[in-house]
Design an enzyme around this catalytic site. Structure first.
Site, PDB file in Angstrom:
ATOM      1  N   LYS A  81       9.997  24.556 160.836  1.00  0.00           N
ATOM      2  CA  LYS A  81      10.536  24.645 159.482  1.00  0.00           C
ATOM      3  C   LYS A  81       9.468  25.139 158.512  1.00  0.00           C
ATOM      4  CE  LYS A  81       9.473  19.817 158.392  1.00  0.00           C
ATOM      5  NZ  LYS A  81      10.003  18.470 158.175  1.00  0.00           N
ATOM      6  N   ARG A 113       8.582  24.899 154.371  1.00  0.00           N
ATOM      7  CA  ARG A 113       8.919  24.246 153.103  1.00  0.00           C
ATOM      8  C   ARG A 113       8.442  25.079 151.922  1.00  0.00           C
ATOM      9  NH1 ARG A 113      10.572  18.923 153.492  1.00  0.00           N
ATOM     10  NH2 ARG A 113       9.887  17.711 155.304  1.00  0.00           N
TER      11      ARG A 113
END
Length: 309
Positions: free
Chosen positions: A192, A194
């Site tokens: 992921k 951010r």
């Protein structure tokens, strides 16, 4: 002759403290907390603890006020001539701030370690720190318990046929691999990116989850944005089912709503932090028996690692 053992619970862990004391085989000690009009705290012990080995049970969530209360409890113990003062901190607040990941920031976990030691704490018992190396911030003994001791047996009881474990981020691979090793299973990883804290820009799955029963492994869930997005993503990739197993259910803000709306079958967690609302998808397994056994082994000078090896 072993010193007399007394257990006390702070405001944040009354219920868990009661369960630990019950599993240990004695009632919680009597503790009062005076709160001034400006919310200044003043804990006091309502019974003698002179010469006793004292265990103070308190998770620091929310961290600031509960940490201060706990430190005042330690100070009161020292001034009341306790033989030893041991902190049982199932969840340690500020543990996510364990390094400098950008310039000009604090290392919150190190600050907390310094505070804990500065008041004269003899020992810390905790569970599933955000990073195991936080133990190195302390110059006192740290008993680092493994939450998988109670959550792994539940996963095994589900008898999932095509079990695979998943890490919700690259940083959790070591934790996930250790959990998967108990089952002889493979792992996949969510990568992921951010933009800022608690906000995900993009996510992808590294590995094949088609037809698999996926179990995400993490130490905590805060707003549940990551775990719910990851759960929905693996189902899109053809997973048969998806669950998550964690130790610390912070479940802040929209967490419960997100979990209910997600494709998670269930979130398996422990009672290091009391739940503020009911959620049919959240299954809580108590760590009280594990902490009670660990306390007994500390008192009798027996091995702690034998409890979860």
């Amino acid at each position: 002759m072993e010193p007399h053992v007394k257990l006390f619970a702070g405001s944040a862990s009354k219920e868990l403290g009661r369960k630990i004391a019950e599993a240990y085989g004695q009632p919680l000690g009597n503790l009062s907390l005076q709160r001034f009009a400006d919310n200044e705290l003043g804990p006091s012990f309502d019974e003698s603890i002179r010469g006793c080995e004292v265990f103070l049970i308190q998770s620091t969530f929310p961290p600031s006020e509960n940490l201060m209360e706990l430190m005042l409890m330690v100070d009161a113990c020292k001034r009341a001539s306790a033989h030893k003062v041991n902190i049982v901190m199932p969840y340690m607040g500020y543990a996510r701030q364990d390094r400098k990941d950008k310039p000009r920031v604090s290392i919150g976990a190190k600050v907390v370690a310094n505070i804990i030691q500065s008041v004269g704490t003899d020992r810390l018992m905790t569970c599933d720190l955000h990073a195991g190396q936080i133990q190195g911030f302390f110059d006192i003994p740290v008993d680092h318990l493994d939450g998988a001791t109670v959550t792994a047996p539940y996963i095994k009881s589900l008898n999932l046929e095509n079990l695979i474990f998943a890490s919700p981020d690259v940083g959790g691979v070591v934790r996930t691999r250790a959990f998967a090793k108990k089952f002889g299973a493979e792992i996949v990883v969510c990568d992921k990116m951010r933009l800022r804290a608690n906000e995900i820009a993009s996510m992808q799955i590294i590995g094949d989850v088609k037809g698999m029963d996926v179990v995400f492994v993490d130490d905590l869930v805060d707003t549940a944005g990551t775990i719910c997005k990851a759960a929905d993503l693996v189902m899109e990739r053809g997973a048969n089912s998806v669950r998550a197993v964690i130790t610390h259910p912070l479940l802040s803000g929209p967490a419960h709503a997100r979990i209910r709306a997600s494709q998670l079958t269930e979130l398996i967690t422990t009672d290091t932090i009391p739940q503020r609302e009911e959620n049919e998808k959240v299954r809580v397994i108590s760590l009280a028996p594990l902490f009670a056994r660990a306390i007994r082994n500390v008192v009798t000078h027996e091995s702690i690692s034998s409890l979860f090896s």
